[in-house]
Enzyme design. Structure first.
Site, PDB file in Angstrom:
ATOM      1  N   CYS A 142     -12.477   2.930  16.795  1.00 37.35           N
ATOM      2  CA  CYS A 142     -11.238   2.426  16.727  1.00 37.35           C
ATOM      3  C   CYS A 142     -10.231   2.246  18.066  1.00 37.35           C
ATOM      4  O   CYS A 142     -10.065   1.131  18.269  1.00 37.35           O
ATOM      5  CB  CYS A 142     -10.561   3.297  15.673  1.00 37.35           C
ATOM      6  SG  CYS A 142      -8.974   2.840  15.086  1.00 37.35           S
ATOM      7  N   LYS A 191       0.915  -1.233  -0.091  1.00 38.62           N
ATOM      8  CA  LYS A 191      -0.046  -0.055  -0.001  1.00 38.62           C
ATOM      9  C   LYS A 191       0.799   1.223  -0.144  1.00 38.62           C
ATOM     10  O   LYS A 191       0.653   2.180  -0.786  1.00 38.62           O
ATOM     11  CB  LYS A 191      -0.851  -0.013   1.227  1.00 38.62           C
ATOM     12  CG  LYS A 191      -2.129  -1.109   1.095  1.00 38.62           C
ATOM     13  CD  LYS A 191      -3.182  -0.748   2.333  1.00 38.62           C
ATOM     14  CE  LYS A 191      -2.390  -0.913   3.658  1.00 38.62           C
ATOM     15  NZ  LYS A 191      -1.923  -2.556   3.856  1.00 38.62           N
ATOM     16  N   GLY A 249      -4.457   2.164  14.505  1.00 38.42           N
ATOM     17  CA  GLY A 249      -4.813   1.634  13.370  1.00 38.42           C
ATOM     18  C   GLY A 249      -4.520   2.746  12.499  1.00 38.42           C
ATOM     19  O   GLY A 249      -3.996   2.579  11.460  1.00 38.42           O
ATOM     20  N   MET A 272      -8.242  -4.413  17.200  1.00 35.91           N
ATOM     21  CA  MET A 272      -9.499  -4.034  16.788  1.00 35.91           C
ATOM     22  C   MET A 272     -10.354  -5.515  17.520  1.00 35.91           C
ATOM     23  O   MET A 272     -11.610  -5.510  18.061  1.00 35.91           O
ATOM     24  CB  MET A 272     -10.192  -3.855  15.487  1.00 35.91           C
ATOM     25  CG  MET A 272      -9.811  -2.397  14.926  1.00 35.91           C
ATOM     26  SD  MET A 272     -10.322  -1.302  16.366  1.00 35.91           S
ATOM     27  CE  MET A 272      -8.625  -0.654  16.699  1.00 35.91           C
TER      28      MET A 272
HETATM   29  N1  MGD Z   1     -17.707  -3.453   9.882  1.00 37.96           N
HETATM   30  C1  MGD Z   1     -16.642  -2.814  10.374  1.00 37.96           C
HETATM   31  N2  MGD Z   1     -16.732  -1.272  10.362  1.00 37.96           N
HETATM   32  C2  MGD Z   1     -15.625  -0.776  10.855  1.00 37.96           C
HETATM   33  C3  MGD Z   1     -14.481  -1.254  11.233  1.00 37.96           C
HETATM   34  C4  MGD Z   1     -14.412  -2.362  11.373  1.00 37.96           C
HETATM   35  O1  MGD Z   1     -13.454  -3.215  12.022  1.00 37.96           O
HETATM   36  N3  MGD Z   1     -15.449  -3.275  10.671  1.00 37.96           N
HETATM   37  N4  MGD Z   1     -13.553  -0.608  11.734  1.00 37.96           N
HETATM   38  C5  MGD Z   1     -13.707   0.866  12.229  1.00 37.96           C
HETATM   39  C6  MGD Z   1     -12.497   1.641  12.104  1.00 37.96           C
HETATM   40  S1  MGD Z   1     -11.116   1.022  13.292  1.00 37.96           S
HETATM   41  C7  MGD Z   1     -12.172   2.710  11.591  1.00 37.96           C
HETATM   42  S2  MGD Z   1     -10.781   3.466  11.900  1.00 37.96           S
HETATM   43  C8  MGD Z   1     -13.275   3.381  10.575  1.00 37.96           C
HETATM   44  C9  MGD Z   1     -12.504   3.720   9.497  1.00 37.96           C
HETATM   45  O2  MGD Z   1     -13.556   4.593   8.541  1.00 37.96           O
HETATM   46  P1  MGD Z   1     -13.468   5.860   7.755  1.00 37.96           P
HETATM   47  O3  MGD Z   1     -12.637   6.760   8.252  1.00 37.96           O
HETATM   48  O4  MGD Z   1     -14.870   6.133   7.427  1.00 37.96           O
HETATM   49  O5  MGD Z   1     -12.981   5.106   6.396  1.00 37.96           O
HETATM   50  P2  MGD Z   1     -11.917   5.683   5.529  1.00 37.96           P
HETATM   51  O6  MGD Z   1     -12.041   5.016   4.214  1.00 37.96           O
HETATM   52  O7  MGD Z   1     -10.524   5.815   5.935  1.00 37.96           O
HETATM   53  O8  MGD Z   1     -12.409   7.078   5.020  1.00 37.96           O
HETATM   54  C10 MGD Z   1     -11.650   8.150   4.767  1.00 37.96           C
HETATM   55  C11 MGD Z   1     -12.058   9.101   4.062  1.00 37.96           C
HETATM   56  O9  MGD Z   1     -11.225  10.280   3.885  1.00 37.96           O
HETATM   57  C12 MGD Z   1     -11.128  10.588   2.487  1.00 37.96           C
HETATM   58  N5  MGD Z   1      -9.727  11.476   2.303  1.00 37.96           N
HETATM   59  C13 MGD Z   1      -8.391  11.012   2.480  1.00 37.96           C
HETATM   60  N6  MGD Z   1      -7.499  11.804   2.489  1.00 37.96           N
HETATM   61  C14 MGD Z   1      -8.173  13.226   2.842  1.00 37.96           C
HETATM   62  C15 MGD Z   1      -7.768  14.472   3.267  1.00 37.96           C
HETATM   63  O10 MGD Z   1      -6.749  14.576   3.563  1.00 37.96           O
HETATM   64  N7  MGD Z   1      -8.953  15.193   3.362  1.00 37.96           N
HETATM   65  C16 MGD Z   1     -10.200  14.574   3.705  1.00 37.96           C
HETATM   66  N8  MGD Z   1     -11.075  15.538   3.959  1.00 37.96           N
HETATM   67  N9  MGD Z   1     -10.607  13.514   3.151  1.00 37.96           N
HETATM   68  C17 MGD Z   1      -9.629  12.623   2.792  1.00 37.96           C
HETATM   69  C18 MGD Z   1     -11.160   9.356   2.040  1.00 37.96           C
HETATM   70  O11 MGD Z   1     -11.093   9.368   0.497  1.00 37.96           O
HETATM   71  C19 MGD Z   1     -11.995   8.385   2.756  1.00 37.96           C
HETATM   72  O12 MGD Z   1     -13.236   8.713   2.097  1.00 37.96           O
HETATM   73  O13 MGD Z   1     -14.091   2.241  10.172  1.00 37.96           O
HETATM   74  C20 MGD Z   1     -14.627   1.702  11.204  1.00 37.96           C
HETATM   75  N10 MGD Z   1     -15.967   0.800  10.809  1.00 37.96           N
HETATM   76  N1  MGD Z   2      -4.479  -3.186   5.082  1.00 41.09           N
HETATM   77  C1  MGD Z   2      -4.996  -2.506   6.217  1.00 41.09           C
HETATM   78  N2  MGD Z   2      -4.319  -2.228   7.195  1.00 41.09           N
HETATM   79  C2  MGD Z   2      -4.893  -1.576   8.263  1.00 41.09           C
HETATM   80  C3  MGD Z   2      -6.371  -0.688   7.883  1.00 41.09           C
HETATM   81  C4  MGD Z   2      -6.861  -1.090   6.617  1.00 41.09           C
HETATM   82  O1  MGD Z   2      -7.927  -0.776   6.417  1.00 41.09           O
HETATM   83  N3  MGD Z   2      -6.271  -2.198   5.883  1.00 41.09           N
HETATM   84  N4  MGD Z   2      -6.941  -0.076   8.822  1.00 41.09           N
HETATM   85  C5  MGD Z   2      -6.039   0.365  10.007  1.00 41.09           C
HETATM   86  C6  MGD Z   2      -6.843   0.561  11.060  1.00 41.09           C
HETATM   87  S1  MGD Z   2      -7.821   1.937  11.231  1.00 41.09           S
HETATM   88  C7  MGD Z   2      -7.067  -0.506  12.223  1.00 41.09           C
HETATM   89  S2  MGD Z   2      -8.197  -0.092  13.498  1.00 41.09           S
HETATM   90  C8  MGD Z   2      -6.263  -1.635  12.320  1.00 41.09           C
HETATM   91  C9  MGD Z   2      -6.942  -2.979  12.425  1.00 41.09           C
HETATM   92  O2  MGD Z   2      -6.117  -3.965  12.766  1.00 41.09           O
HETATM   93  P1  MGD Z   2      -6.629  -5.452  13.167  1.00 41.09           P
HETATM   94  O3  MGD Z   2      -7.663  -5.241  14.489  1.00 41.09           O
HETATM   95  O4  MGD Z   2      -5.533  -6.308  13.217  1.00 41.09           O
HETATM   96  O5  MGD Z   2      -7.665  -5.788  11.975  1.00 41.09           O
HETATM   97  P2  MGD Z   2      -9.106  -6.567  11.749  1.00 41.09           P
HETATM   98  O6  MGD Z   2      -9.077  -7.427  10.708  1.00 41.09           O
HETATM   99  O7  MGD Z   2     -10.056  -5.440  11.762  1.00 41.09           O
HETATM  100  O8  MGD Z   2      -9.517  -7.182  13.213  1.00 41.09           O
HETATM  101  C10 MGD Z   2      -8.364  -8.171  13.912  1.00 41.09           C
HETATM  102  C11 MGD Z   2      -8.815  -9.303  14.291  1.00 41.09           C
HETATM  103  O9  MGD Z   2      -9.764  -9.500  15.325  1.00 41.09           O
HETATM  104  C12 MGD Z   2     -10.289 -10.760  15.205  1.00 41.09           C
HETATM  105  N5  MGD Z   2     -11.578 -10.796  16.388  1.00 41.09           N
HETATM  106  C13 MGD Z   2     -12.851 -10.818  16.112  1.00 41.09           C
HETATM  107  N6  MGD Z   2     -13.516 -11.135  16.976  1.00 41.09           N
HETATM  108  C14 MGD Z   2     -12.359 -11.140  17.992  1.00 41.09           C
HETATM  109  C15 MGD Z   2     -12.776 -11.537  19.739  1.00 41.09           C
HETATM  110  O10 MGD Z   2     -13.700 -11.452  20.161  1.00 41.09           O
HETATM  111  N7  MGD Z   2     -11.420 -11.671  20.143  1.00 41.09           N
HETATM  112  C16 MGD Z   2     -10.343 -11.520  19.585  1.00 41.09           C
HETATM  113  N8  MGD Z   2      -9.388 -11.636  20.266  1.00 41.09           N
HETATM  114  N9  MGD Z   2     -10.424 -11.246  18.408  1.00 41.09           N
HETATM  115  C17 MGD Z   2     -11.481 -10.937  17.483  1.00 41.09           C
HETATM  116  C18 MGD Z   2     -10.548 -10.929  13.923  1.00 41.09           C
HETATM  117  O11 MGD Z   2     -11.167 -12.460  13.536  1.00 41.09           O
HETATM  118  C19 MGD Z   2      -9.617 -10.294  13.098  1.00 41.09           C
HETATM  119  O12 MGD Z   2      -8.529 -11.382  12.726  1.00 41.09           O
HETATM  120  O13 MGD Z   2      -5.534  -2.068  10.869  1.00 41.09           O
HETATM  121  C20 MGD Z   2      -4.812  -0.685  10.333  1.00 41.09           C
HETATM  122  N10 MGD Z   2      -4.333  -1.223   9.104  1.00 41.09           N
HETATM  123  S1  SF4 Z   3       2.594   2.679   7.298  1.00 38.13           S
HETATM  124 FE1  SF4 Z   3       1.099   0.818   7.163  1.00 38.13          FE
HETATM  125  S2  SF4 Z   3       0.380   0.862   5.145  1.00 38.13           S
HETATM  126 FE2  SF4 Z   3       2.135   2.368   5.203  1.00 38.13          FE
HETATM  127  S3  SF4 Z   3       3.987   1.076   4.207  1.00 38.13           S
HETATM  128 FE3  SF4 Z   3       3.951   0.969   6.505  1.00 38.13          FE
HETATM  129  S4  SF4 Z   3       2.894  -0.936   7.024  1.00 38.13           S
HETATM  130 FE4  SF4 Z   3       2.181  -0.485   4.807  1.00 38.13          FE
HETATM  131 MO    MO Z   4      -9.338   2.078  12.858  1.00 40.31          MO
END
Ligand code: MGD
Ligand code: MGD
Ligand code: SF4
Ligand code: MO
Length: 751
Positions: free
Chosen positions: A169, A80, A375, A338
């Site tokens: 998050c 990425k 995250g 998460m």
């Molecule tokens: N089912 C499910 N839902 C989840 C989660 C999950 O594990 N499961 N995880 C949750 C978590 S941990 C997170 S962090 C959220 C993330 O959820 P979101 O924050 O809603 O997802 P993103 O796609 O990161 O949204 C960022 C947006 O900002 C825009 N963007 C990029 N750069 C800029 C910039 O510089 N300025 C502005 N204004 N916009 C910009 C991107 O195009 C994108 O549309 O999702 C949550 N929702």
């Molecule tokens: N490639 C990629 N990297 C990312 C992101 C992305 O969108 N893409 N998003 C970033 C963000 S904002 C975040 S918050 C992080 C999230 O990073 P992670 O939390 O590592 O990612 P997830 O896949 O949301 O969830 C982690 C694991 O939680 C497990 N899980 C589900 N239920 C339970 C439970 O009851 N107990 C335990 N112990 N585990 C459970 C799921 O099986 C899953 O494998 O990743 C960050 N990095």
């Molecule tokens: S900050 Fe995360 S997404 Fe970017 S290069 Fe490092 S591991 Fe990959």
């Molecule tokens: Mo997140």
């Protein structure tokens, strides 16, 4: 594609991963790099690992990105990061403002759009009071822009309705650190990975979500084959497949598992009694007045056998995990994300993992620490540290504390009483305020809630009604959220604006402006200041540049437990990241917090090696948190658990990574089901299935895989065409208010 996805993830070394995804990734990278004429030092746009990068520019365009060898990532990037150039002038980049006219979003001038936004926000405050407006931001905004938004809303509009996606998050991790240590943010650092003998990874798929850190863990293990990796995750993830011990279990029951680990540690005599006597208190607040003897007695109920029965795993495995984590003379590092935070008992399970370190004294020693992985790239720096949430003020201050409000009013030059004493609405309450019509104007910045809120159908319906004026600043259009907006403003993207990001290990890093914004796009900070000026709040947001904002931030953090007032702009610009606390010009920064000789907040002559100064009694808290089930458990009607996760190729709603041509293949969300469950249901691989929860239903392509244990269906969160959040539950943790994205109950049907 010559390698299977699993195979290339297994090798994990980031460059190898890149090579395998692209087929000719190395060649691509070499060509990119060869084509750049200027390089600027920056930070990756994506995950909370916070890899240092160099941005290569030719003719005003970002053409290449390479890893910064002098930063913590030692030059490594995952795919990425390496493919960042592809997000810059993608076809769906938004280049001019849009205004909804007769139901349709139409191009408009900046002046027309901003005049409308100012009028709507002004009108809402005037007619319905300050709390009828709200800000919903992001752990991906720059520190300066998040600070400006926080100040504009809390000090300018005088509402505390300032929230952001870190509530979805990191809120439970914050709650865990606050209740256990009295102050937020991890004490450990990435370097601990080079010294750990045991990695206890729980609820984190590190290999896919923090790939460059995963590489560092694997390097430690390759060099030291005795190092143990324990993974506690219901799914057999890429991370779990590399573990020495993988414990799969019924979602939500890991509170019992971790308590049982503590039980074994106590009963095997592996607790550090001296450390406990010197540094620990048992319970606090209403649950104070407990002691070590009470704890030892309390923990007896969580035998490995009982936990195994609750969790559906093996008692021997719990026993083994505890013996490794607790082993005297060995270091241990816990990592989580998460799987723990997105839970209605998220704070409790955070406390329980921290307990393992506190009862064994495995904290503040190289290789021994609890470390929650963040995250987003700036959830720590911008939103958590900056206090851009509804109950917070910058750098550890709280809305609820009169002296904190008074101090901020003084620092901001405001009349006493300007900041409202009542906390604002946490995220789900805020969107419920949209549902019941209380929120009249909503500012959404750098986040895509119409895809990422739990039980999203409920909130989408409310937004679609159109009685809340919603302005969205976005780099791309349409997104699920921008498509519903009243006004969409084109935001300058990463590398088109300058500012600071703060990642997992309290590391602050500078991102320069490498190229001009595309089209008419403007940095979010400029847009916020423009809005403030139009509403007569120019004195509140009187900033000419991000440098100005940083100057003010350095004053605001001074004297707090975050103190990084030695991070002058020039120093930050030159550095490859600096870790706070860093309270004076020459200070080198702090790798390990609370540790004498490292953390400047601990007096050099302190008699012990650590001082938990976050709490008034200087003691960290071991909490007795019982096992409680998740908000929704399975039953005869909804017999499967449902979880939602990430893959390495995509970032959240894929607005950015969806533009990377090599990643397109991995975008479609699948319903991942165990072979035995598929057989029992008569499903075949690739067929369409409908997943139904109490909140909604969605159709996905079935993927038969032993990644999912029996009884669990997993869907990825990235695909805007097949959205898992129509099914997820919006129940929240009572302390952190973070929703339980990771667990709900569903049934499966043929589509
Ligand atoms: N089912 C499910 N839902 C989840 C989660 C999950 O594990 N499961 N995880 C949750 C978590 S941990 C997170 S962090 C959220 C993330 O959820 P979101 O924050 O809603 O997802 P993103 O796609 O990161 O949204 C960022 C947006 O900002 C825009 N963007 C990029 N750069 C800029 C910039 O510089 N300025 C502005 N204004 N916009 C910009 C991107 O195009 C994108 O549309 O999702 C949550 N929702
Ligand atoms: N490639 C990629 N990297 C990312 C992101 C992305 O969108 N893409 N998003 C970033 C963000 S904002 C975040 S918050 C992080 C999230 O990073 P992670 O939390 O590592 O990612 P997830 O896949 O949301 O969830 C982690 C694991 O939680 C497990 N899980 C589900 N239920 C339970 C439970 O009851 N107990 C335990 N112990 N585990 C459970 C799921 O099986 C899953 O494998 O990743 C960050 N990095
Ligand atoms: S900050 Fe995360 S997404 Fe970017 S290069 Fe490092 S591991 Fe990959
Ligand atoms: Mo997140």
């Amino acid at each position: 594609m010559t390698f299977s996805r699993r195979k290339f993830l297994k090798t994990s070394a980031a460059t190898a991963a890149l090579t395998a995804t692209t087929g000719s990734g190395m060649k691509l990278l070499a060509e990119q790099v060869g084509g750049a004429s200027e390089w600027t030092k920056s930070v990756c746009r994506f995950c909370g690992t916070g890899c240092g990068v160099y941005v290569g520019v030719t003719n005003g365009k970002v053409v290449a990105v390479t890893g910064d060898e002098s930063n913590h990532n030692a030059g490594l990037l995952c795919m990425k990061g390496a493919m960042l150039p592809q997000i810059m002038d993608a076809p769906d980049r938004l280049k001019q403002p849009l205004i909804r006219k007769n139901g349709k979003l139409e191009p408009a001038s900046w002046d027309e759009a901003m005049a409308l936004v100012a009028a709507k926000f002004g009108e809402a405050v005037e007619q319905h009071g300050a709390d009828s407006v709200a800000f919903y931001g992001s752990g991906q905004g720059l520190t300066e822009e998040t600070y400006v938004a926080n100040k504009l809303f809390k000090a300018g509009f005088r509402t505390n309705n300032v929230e952001g996606n870190p509530r979805l998050c990191m809120a439970s991790a914050v709650g865990g650190y606050l209740t256990s240590f009295g102050k937020d943010e991890p004490m450990g650092c990435y370097e601990d990975m080079d010294h750990a003998d045991v990695f206890f990874i729980i609820g984190s798929n590190t290999a896919e979500a923090h790939p460059v850190l995963w590489d560092r863990i694997l390097r430690r293990k390759r060099g030291n084959p005795d190092v143990k990796i324990i993974v506690v995750d219901p799914r057999r993830t890429v991370t779990a497949r590399e573990a020495d011990l993988h414990i799969s279990f019924i979602p939500g029951t890991d509170l019992a598992i971790v308590n049982a680990m503590a039980n074994v540690i106590v009963n095997e005599g592996m607790a550090d009694e001296q450390f406990i006597a010197d540094h620990i208190t048992f319970g606090a607040g209403k649950e104070a007045n407990k002691n070590w003897a009470d704890y030892k007695q309390w923990i007896q109920q969580y035998t490995p056998e009982k936990a195994a029965q609750i969790a559906g795993c093996r008692a021997e495995d719990i026993q083994q995990a505890a013996l490794w984590v607790g082993a005297r003379g060995k270091t241990a590092m816990s990592l989580w994300t998460m799987g723990l935070n997105q839970r209605t008992r998220g704070v409790w399970i955070n406390n329980l993992v921290i307990n393992l370190h506190l009862i064994t004294g495995k904290i503040g020693i190289p290789g021994s620490t609890p470390l929650s992985l963040t995250g987003q790239p700036n959830a720590c720096g911008g939103v958590r540290d900056g206090g851009a949430l509804s109950a917070n003020l910058p750098y550890g201050r709280l809305i609820a504390k009169e002296e904190d409000r008074a101090e901020m009013e003084k620092l901001w030059g405001l009349p006493p009483g300007t900041i409202q004493a009542k906390p604002g609405l946490p995220t789900m309450d805020l969107f419920n305020g949209v549902v019941d019509g209380k929120i009249k104007a909503l500012y959404v910045m750098c986040t895509n809630p119409a895809q990422t809120l739990p039980n999203v159908g409920r909130y989408r319906k409310a937004i679609e009604r159109g009685d809340t004026f919603m302005v969205v600043t976005e780099a791309y259009h349409p997104t699920q959220t921008s498509a519903m907006a009243s006004v969409v403003l084109p935001a300058a993207l990463w590398a088109e604006k300058e500012g600071v990001y703060g990642c997992t290990e309290r590391r602050y890093q500078f991102l320069p402006k490498s190229v001009e914004p595309l089209g008419e796009a403007r940095p979010d900070m400029d847009i916020l200041c423009d809005l403030g000026r139009r509403l007569g709040l120019g004195n509140v947001v009187n900033f000419r540049s991000a440098d100005d904002v940083w100057e003010e931030i350095l004053k605001v953090c001074k004297g707090t437990k975050y103190d990084f007032s030695g991070m002058k702009r020039e120093r930050l610009r030159e550095s490859h990241g600096l870790q706070w606390p860093l309270p004076s010009d020459g200070h080198p920064g702090t790798k390990r917090r609370f540790v004498r000789g490292d953390d400047p907040m601990v007096p050099a002559d302190h008699p012990q090696r650590v001082l938990f100064y976050g709490r008034p009694d200087h003691r960290a808290v071991v909490w007795m948190r019982p096992f409680e089930p998740p908000a929704e458990v399975t039953d005869a009607e909804y017999p499967f658990y449902f979880t939602t996760t990430r893959v390495i190729e995509h970032w959240h709603t894929s607005t950015m990574t969806g533009n990377m041509k090599e990643m397109k293949r991995a975008l479609e969300a699948t319903a991942d089901v165990n072979p035995a469950d598929a057989k029992a249901k008569g499903f075949s691989d690739g067929q369409q299935v409908r997943i139904v929860s109490r909140r909604g239903s969605q159709t996905f392509r079935l993927r038969i895989t032993d990644d999912s244990p029996r009884g669990l269906v997993n869907v990825q969160m990235h695909d805007p065409k097949h959205m898992c959040n129509f099914l997820t539950i919006d129940a929240v943790d009572p302390g952190s208010k973070q929703p339980e994205f990771k667990i709900c109950a569903v049934k499966l049907e043929k589509a």
